[in-house]
Design a protein around this motif. Structure first.
Motif, PDB file in Angstrom:
ATOM      1  N   ARG A   9      -2.299 -16.022  11.769  1.00 18.40           N
ATOM      2  CA  ARG A   9      -2.606 -14.592  11.803  1.00 18.40           C
ATOM      3  C   ARG A   9      -1.423 -13.808  12.365  1.00 18.40           C
ATOM      4  NH1 ARG A   9      -8.438 -14.136  11.127  1.00 18.40           N
ATOM      5  NH2 ARG A   9      -9.212 -16.245  11.036  1.00 18.40           N
ATOM      6  N   GLY A  10      -0.781 -14.357  13.397  1.00 21.91           N
ATOM      7  CA  GLY A  10       0.435 -13.748  13.931  1.00 21.91           C
ATOM      8  C   GLY A  10       0.187 -12.512  14.774  1.00 21.91           C
ATOM      9  N   ASP A  11       1.091 -11.542  14.651  1.00 19.99           N
ATOM     10  CA  ASP A  11       1.092 -10.371  15.537  1.00 19.99           C
ATOM     11  C   ASP A  11       0.881  -9.075  14.739  1.00 19.99           C
ATOM     12  OD1 ASP A  11       1.989 -12.182  17.616  1.00 19.99           O
ATOM     13  OD2 ASP A  11       3.967 -12.088  16.663  1.00 19.99           O
ATOM     14  N   GLY A  12       0.765  -7.982  15.485  1.00 21.83           N
ATOM     15  CA  GLY A  12       0.684  -6.661  14.858  1.00 21.83           C
ATOM     16  C   GLY A  12      -0.483  -6.581  13.889  1.00 21.83           C
ATOM     17  N   ILE A  13      -0.208  -6.175  12.644  1.00 19.49           N
ATOM     18  CA  ILE A  13      -1.287  -6.067  11.652  1.00 19.49           C
ATOM     19  C   ILE A  13      -1.680  -7.434  11.084  1.00 19.49           C
ATOM     20  CG2 ILE A  13      -0.752  -3.683  10.951  1.00 19.49           C
ATOM     21  CD1 ILE A  13       0.618  -4.882   8.433  1.00 19.49           C
ATOM     22  N   GLY A  14      -0.955  -8.497  11.461  1.00 18.90           N
ATOM     23  CA  GLY A  14      -1.217  -9.835  10.906  1.00 18.90           C
ATOM     24  C   GLY A  14      -2.695 -10.217  10.895  1.00 18.90           C
ATOM     25  N   LEU A  70      -1.191 -19.905   4.872  1.00 13.96           N
ATOM     26  CA  LEU A  70      -1.346 -18.467   4.621  1.00 13.96           C
ATOM     27  C   LEU A  70      -0.911 -17.748   5.900  1.00 13.96           C
ATOM     28  CD1 LEU A  70      -2.427 -16.251   2.683  1.00 13.96           C
ATOM     29  CD2 LEU A  70      -4.630 -16.479   3.841  1.00 13.96           C
ATOM     30  N   LEU A  71       0.061 -16.861   5.743  1.00 15.05           N
ATOM     31  CA  LEU A  71       0.677 -16.238   6.924  1.00 15.05           C
ATOM     32  C   LEU A  71       0.594 -14.720   6.849  1.00 15.05           C
ATOM     33  CD1 LEU A  71       2.819 -16.001   9.297  1.00 15.05           C
ATOM     34  CD2 LEU A  71       4.559 -16.531   7.610  1.00 15.05           C
ATOM     35  N   GLY A  72       0.238 -14.102   7.996  1.00 14.44           N
ATOM     36  CA  GLY A  72       0.237 -12.629   8.078  1.00 14.44           C
ATOM     37  C   GLY A  72       1.645 -12.146   8.368  1.00 14.44           C
ATOM     38  N   ALA A  73       1.954 -11.911   9.622  1.00 15.25           N
ATOM     39  CA  ALA A  73       3.316 -11.483   9.999  1.00 15.25           C
ATOM     40  C   ALA A  73       3.472 -11.698  11.493  1.00 15.25           C
ATOM     41  CB  ALA A  73       3.519 -10.014   9.655  1.00 15.25           C
ATOM     42  N   PRO A 284       4.081  -2.864  13.745  1.00 11.72           N
ATOM     43  CA  PRO A 284       3.444  -2.530  15.038  1.00 11.72           C
ATOM     44  C   PRO A 284       3.018  -1.064  15.115  1.00 11.72           C
ATOM     45  CG  PRO A 284       5.621  -3.558  15.368  1.00 11.72           C
ATOM     46  CD  PRO A 284       5.478  -3.336  13.903  1.00 11.72           C
ATOM     47  N   ASP A 285       3.694  -0.197  14.349  1.00 11.14           N
ATOM     48  CA  ASP A 285       3.343   1.235  14.406  1.00 11.14           C
ATOM     49  C   ASP A 285       1.929   1.530  13.917  1.00 11.14           C
ATOM     50  OD1 ASP A 285       4.460   0.360  11.949  1.00 11.14           O
ATOM     51  OD2 ASP A 285       4.918   2.407  11.309  1.00 11.14           O
ATOM     52  N   ILE A 286       1.361   0.640  13.100  1.00  9.88           N
ATOM     53  CA  ILE A 286       0.002   0.917  12.597  1.00  9.88           C
ATOM     54  C   ILE A 286      -0.995  -0.179  12.999  1.00  9.88           C
ATOM     55  CG2 ILE A 286       0.746   2.372  10.651  1.00  9.88           C
ATOM     56  CD1 ILE A 286       0.350  -0.121   8.839  1.00  9.88           C
ATOM     57  N   ALA A 287      -0.549  -1.112  13.850  1.00  6.09           N
ATOM     58  CA  ALA A 287      -1.418  -2.245  14.218  1.00  6.09           C
ATOM     59  C   ALA A 287      -2.654  -1.779  14.992  1.00  6.09           C
ATOM     60  CB  ALA A 287      -0.642  -3.247  15.061  1.00  6.09           C
ATOM     61  N   GLY A 288      -3.780  -2.417  14.718  1.00  6.65           N
ATOM     62  CA  GLY A 288      -5.017  -2.159  15.458  1.00  6.65           C
ATOM     63  C   GLY A 288      -5.727  -0.884  15.028  1.00  6.65           C
ATOM     64  N   PRO A 294      -3.944  -4.389   2.977  1.00 10.25           N
ATOM     65  CA  PRO A 294      -4.043  -5.864   2.971  1.00 10.25           C
ATOM     66  C   PRO A 294      -3.718  -6.471   1.600  1.00 10.25           C
ATOM     67  CG  PRO A 294      -6.223  -4.926   2.695  1.00 10.25           C
ATOM     68  CD  PRO A 294      -5.261  -3.755   2.733  1.00 10.25           C
ATOM     69  N   ILE A 295      -3.348  -5.625   0.616  1.00 14.14           N
ATOM     70  CA  ILE A 295      -3.249  -6.138  -0.767  1.00 14.14           C
ATOM     71  C   ILE A 295      -2.114  -7.167  -0.924  1.00 14.14           C
ATOM     72  CG2 ILE A 295      -2.846  -5.488  -3.190  1.00 14.14           C
ATOM     73  CD1 ILE A 295      -4.468  -2.960  -2.712  1.00 14.14           C
ATOM     74  N   GLY A 296      -0.964  -6.943  -0.249  1.00 19.44           N
ATOM     75  CA  GLY A 296       0.127  -7.920  -0.339  1.00 19.44           C
ATOM     76  C   GLY A 296      -0.327  -9.298   0.135  1.00 19.44           C
ATOM     77  N   THR A 297      -1.155  -9.321   1.170  1.00 22.54           N
ATOM     78  CA  THR A 297      -1.652 -10.598   1.714  1.00 22.54           C
ATOM     79  C   THR A 297      -2.693 -11.211   0.777  1.00 22.54           C
ATOM     80  OG1 THR A 297      -1.446  -9.500   3.838  1.00 22.54           O
ATOM     81  CG2 THR A 297      -2.466 -11.664   3.863  1.00 22.54           C
ATOM     82  N   ILE A 298      -3.557 -10.348   0.240  1.00 24.04           N
ATOM     83  CA  ILE A 298      -4.593 -10.841  -0.684  1.00 24.04           C
ATOM     84  C   ILE A 298      -3.930 -11.408  -1.946  1.00 24.04           C
ATOM     85  CG2 ILE A 298      -6.461 -10.015  -2.206  1.00 24.04           C
ATOM     86  CD1 ILE A 298      -7.298  -8.165   0.195  1.00 24.04           C
TER      87      ILE A 298
END
Ligand code: NAD
Length: 363
Positions: A9-14, A70-73, A284-288, A294-298
């Motif tokens: 899942r990683g960090d930020g928006i991950g 499968l990796l977020g960021a 990080p500017d839009i995390a949380g 999420p489309i790039g990840t999907i």
């Protein structure tokens, strides 16, 4: 089919974007009768906080033992001051190297529904944008020796860009093979007017070209390529290039297709066990805030099904669901049209709603 997926899942928006990709995979498993087992892996800033290491060996093992990753960021401001060899991105480099994933495949394709989100002029977009960047992933300057030292009373730093013929040949062969499956045009991108490593690159790519007589090979200097991608992207079919050039060019290529949040990627080596991730960072500017796209990840999850699990039908249904969502006018903030009249025809959604609406459309 049963598959073990290592999930980072990683960090930020991950964590937010990975959650949506998992919901999509679960729906695919339900419909097509598969079983996906997820193994959580700590990597990046969260792993530094928990284990004091951006990717502990035990975590890497979970990845190499899986059927794919499968990796977020990863990354963020919080870890910017940790020593270079302990930064979150080091986890990423260790993962790619540990998996032997030398070939990174990043499609730059404009979705017709998002043509107006491209910053390029309409007449350029209308000529079509549909190419792939095949980037060497585990060599070059990111993996060469990094040194900061004092010389003649001054601090100086250096990073070694190193490639051998074998490393160049194997990635260029992937470039040729990718072109064979598409429009049979391969553009090799380097900086042979300045760099020895690029002169070797050019020599090697030409030395194997006769093995692919059906592919038209051209050469382009990286600075010119950066310009041509915005001037006339329709000229490209497949670009093959070294690690750092590919990193930079693929971010540029993503922007002309509308948003970095839309682009998936696959990284593979000599087995089918690959790493699948969106090309963007941890934002990080839009995390949380539940506003990330999420489309790039999907779509990365769809690539995993297609290239690692031989599940083409399943991948097609995810891509169709994304296309249907866009047809229905749903847009995350990054792909909202800037023209107010056009924006009126769209519905702005957040990250989790985007995931839910895609799941709903998977048939
Ligand atoms: P970034 O890709 O995280 O963000 C660039 C811009 O794009 C930001 O404005 C961000 O809000 C936006 N953006 C990115 N993904 C988005 C999405 N899915 N939806 C909507 N908007 C999105 O790049 P950055 O700001 O240069 O880097 C942030 C952190 O990510 C840094 O710590 C960097 O080292 C790290 N990074 C990680 C990876 C990776 O994990 N593979 C890749 C690149 C950068």
């Amino acid at each position: 089919m049963k598959k073990n997926i290592a999930v980072i899942r990683g960090d930020g928006i991950g964590p937010e974007i990975i959650e949506q990709a998992i919901l999509v995979l679960n729906k695919i498993a339900d419909i097509y009768g598969h079983s996906f087992n997820y193994t959580e892996v700590d990597m990046g800033g969260c792993a530094i906080d928990k284990w004091g290491d951006p990717l502990p060996d035990e975590m890497l093992k979970r990845c190499t033992d899986s059927d794919s990753v499968l990796l977020g960021a990863v990354g963020g401001e919080k870890w910017n001051s940790v020593p270079g060899n302990m930064r979150p991105e080091k986890g990423l480099l260790k993962l790619r190297a540990g998996m032997g994933a030398y070939s990174n495949n990043r499609p730059a394709k404009i979705w017709p529904q998002l043509a107006s989100a491209s910053p390029l002029r309409k007449e350029i977009v209308d000529r079509g944008i549909d190419f792939i960047i095949v980037r060497e992933l585990i060599g070059g300057v990111y993996f060469g020796e990094h040194k900061t030292e004092e010389v003649d009373g001054m601090i100086q730093a250096s990073d070694l860009l190193i490639y051998n013929e074998k490393e160049i040949e194997r990635i260029c062969r992937i470039g040729f093979e990718t072109a064979q499956k598409r429009n049979k045009k391969l553009c090799s991108v380097e900086k042979s007017n300045v760099l020895d490593s690029s002169r070797l690159w050019k020599k090697v790519v030409h030395s194997i070209a006769s093995d692919y007589p059906d592919v038209m090979l051209t050469d382009m200097l990286v600075d010119n390529c950066a310009m041509q991608i915005v001037k006339d992207p329709s000229q490209f079919d497949v670009i093959v290039t070294e690690n750092m050039f590919g990193d930079i060019l693929s971010d540029e290529a993503s922007m002309i297709t509308g948003s970095i949040g839309m682009i998936p990627s696959s990284s593979l080596g000599s087995t089918t066990c690959g790493v699948y991730e969106p090309i963007h960072g941890s934002a990080p500017d839009i995390a949380g805030k539940d506003i990330a796209n999420p489309i790039g990840t999907i779509l990365s999850a769809a690539m995993m099904l297609r290239f690692s699990f031989d599940m083409a039908k399943e991948a097609d249904s995810i891509e169709k669901a994304v296309s249907d969502l866009l047809d229905d006018g749903y847009r995350t903030g990054d792909i909202m049209p800037s023209d107010p009249e056009e924006a009126k025809l769209c519905k702005k959604i957040g990250c989790s709603e985007c995931g839910r609406l895609i799941v709903e459309r998977i048939k």
